[in-house]
Each structure stands twice: as structure tokens, then as C-alpha cells.
Write a protein that holds these residues in place. Structure first.
Motif, mmCIF file in Angstrom:
data_model
loop_
_atom_site.group_PDB
_atom_site.id
_atom_site.type_symbol
_atom_site.label_atom_id
_atom_site.label_comp_id
_atom_site.label_asym_id
_atom_site.label_seq_id
_atom_site.Cartn_x
_atom_site.Cartn_y
_atom_site.Cartn_z
ATOM 1 N N GLU A 67 71.023 47.010 0.204
ATOM 2 C CA GLU A 67 70.002 46.113 -0.348
ATOM 3 C C GLU A 67 68.959 46.887 -1.147
ATOM 4 O O GLU A 67 68.413 46.370 -2.117
ATOM 5 N N ALA A 68 68.707 48.112 -0.718
ATOM 6 C CA ALA A 68 67.692 48.942 -1.364
ATOM 7 C C ALA A 68 68.251 49.746 -2.541
ATOM 8 O O ALA A 68 67.517 50.491 -3.190
ATOM 9 N N VAL A 74 75.830 47.085 -7.156
ATOM 10 C CA VAL A 74 76.025 47.456 -5.749
ATOM 11 C C VAL A 74 75.374 46.402 -4.855
ATOM 12 O O VAL A 74 75.957 45.964 -3.861
ATOM 13 N N ARG A 75 74.160 45.983 -5.212
ATOM 14 C CA ARG A 75 73.481 44.950 -4.418
ATOM 15 C C ARG A 75 74.278 43.645 -4.418
ATOM 16 O O ARG A 75 74.402 42.977 -3.389
ATOM 17 N N ALA A 76 74.844 43.297 -5.570
ATOM 18 C CA ALA A 76 75.650 42.076 -5.652
ATOM 19 C C ALA A 76 76.911 42.197 -4.804
ATOM 20 O O ALA A 76 77.314 41.247 -4.125
ATOM 21 N N PHE A 81 79.784 40.788 0.347
ATOM 22 C CA PHE A 81 80.314 41.200 1.650
ATOM 23 C C PHE A 81 79.542 40.536 2.782
ATOM 24 O O PHE A 81 80.125 40.119 3.780
ATOM 25 N N ARG A 82 78.234 40.462 2.642
ATOM 26 C CA ARG A 82 77.418 39.850 3.698
ATOM 27 C C ARG A 82 77.810 38.376 3.880
ATOM 28 O O ARG A 82 77.934 37.898 5.006
ATOM 29 N N ILE A 83 78.032 37.674 2.775
ATOM 30 C CA ILE A 83 78.473 36.275 2.857
ATOM 31 C C ILE A 83 79.811 36.188 3.580
ATOM 32 O O ILE A 83 79.995 35.366 4.485
ATOM 33 N N ASP A 84 80.749 37.052 3.187
ATOM 34 C CA ASP A 84 82.075 37.049 3.821
ATOM 35 C C ASP A 84 81.985 37.387 5.303
ATOM 36 O O ASP A 84 82.653 36.760 6.140
ATOM 37 N N LEU A 136 80.143 52.885 -1.013
ATOM 38 C CA LEU A 136 78.911 52.665 -1.773
ATOM 39 C C LEU A 136 77.697 53.309 -1.118
ATOM 40 O O LEU A 136 76.647 53.462 -1.747
ATOM 41 N N LEU A 137 77.833 53.720 0.135
ATOM 42 C CA LEU A 137 76.731 54.381 0.845
ATOM 43 C C LEU A 137 76.489 55.799 0.358
ATOM 44 O O LEU A 137 75.419 56.361 0.613
#
Length: 166
Positions: A67-68, A74-76, A81-84, A136-137
Motif C-alpha cells: 500500500e505504501a 504495484v498498489r493496484a 489481490f486483497r479483493i481476491d 513485489l516486496l
């Protein structure tokens, strides 16, 4: 992926444990009758406990960091992923509420089909996290604390435990 990150290493180890539990559960589903010795309930509870330990860490360490991220792509990706993941977790909660010990015994065939579908979704999500999200981390900033809208995972654990007759 940065295997030197101890939290990420923990998340990956927990994915391995979840896959092992899914395989154990899958083996039970091959039988024509549910196990009578309590192993099904024990395995389901072990999986629920592990998931409810895993998800808050993933929330704080993966989603908060992404998120940051300064890259909007990347945020999108993280938001998708969070929705899934929230949808999968909702399905998991529904499954646990629907399939109590009594309903499993009453409709073993239905339970087996529903559980196979859920396990396939769960392992698919873990595969995607490992191949698409966790990398992505590598260049994500640190993020501290819980999100203001963080889920109450402990409350969910009590509800799942009650549904399993624990």
C-alpha cells in the motif's frame, strides 16, 4: 522474493504447512465415509488456526508495505489481490459455517465436493501470492502497524472454532 526477510520466510513456511494440511484433508476426502475418529475436525481446526495466524501477518507485512509503494501499478496489483483474498476468506468462512460436524456427516458427498473446490482455490491463491505478489516486496518500503480498517482476525477465529464444535 527476498528469502533473507524472516517474515516472508515465515509466510512461505506457513504456505507449505497449509498445503500439507490441504493434502491431509484431501486424503480424507477420498474415503466414501467421513473419518469417525475426530481427525477431520482436528485437521480442519489446525488449518483454521494456521490461516488465522498467517493472514494478520500477511496483512501487516505484505499488504501494508505494498500500500505504501510509490508505484501505482504495484498498489493496484496489491488491491486486486486483497479483493481476491477477501473473497476467498469469505468463502472459507461460509464453508466453515455451512459444514458443521453434523452437516458433514449428513452430506459427506456434498462436503467432499465443496471442500475440494475450496482447497483448489486456497492452493491457487497461495501459488499466485508466491509468484506474483511476494516478489513485489523486493523494493517495497517498510510499513508499521495495523491498517486503520484492519480485520479482527481473533474474533473470526472464535466463530470458526464454534462452528467446528470446539
Amino acid at each position: 522474493m527476498a528469502p533473507s526477510d524472516p517474515i516472508l520466510a515465515r509466510l512461505l513456511a506457513e504456505h507449505t504447512q497449509l498445503r500439507d494440511l490441504a493434502a491431509t484433508l484431501g486424503g480424507m476426502l477420498a474415503a466414501s465415509e467421513p473419518p469417525s475418529d475426530g481427525t477431520l475436525t482436528d485437521t480442519r481446526w489446525s488449518m483454521a488456526r494456521l490461516m488465522l495466524r498467517h493472514l494478520p501477518v500477511e496483512d501487516r507485512h505484505v499488504f501494508r508495505r505494498l500500500e505504501a509503494h510509490d508505484n501505482p501499478a504495484v498498489r493496484a496489483r496489491m488491491a486486486g489481490f486483497r479483493i481476491d483474498l477477501n473473497a476467498l476468506y469469505g468463502a472459507y468462512q461460509h464453508h466453515g459455517a455451512r459444514w458443521t460436524e453434523d452437516t458433514v456427516r449428513a452430506d459427506w458427498f456434498g462436503y467432499r465436493a465443496a471442500t475440494r473446490h475450496l482447497l483448489a482455490s486456497l492452493t491457487g491463491m497461495m501459488d499466485r501470492e508466491e509468484s506474483e505478489l511476494y516478489p513485489l516486496l523486493d523494493d517495497a518500503p517498510a510499513a508499521e502497524g495495523r491498517a486503520p480498517d484492519a480485520r479482527n482476525w481473533a474474533g473470526d477465529a472464535w466463530a470458526i472454532r464454534a462452528n467446528l464444535g470446539r
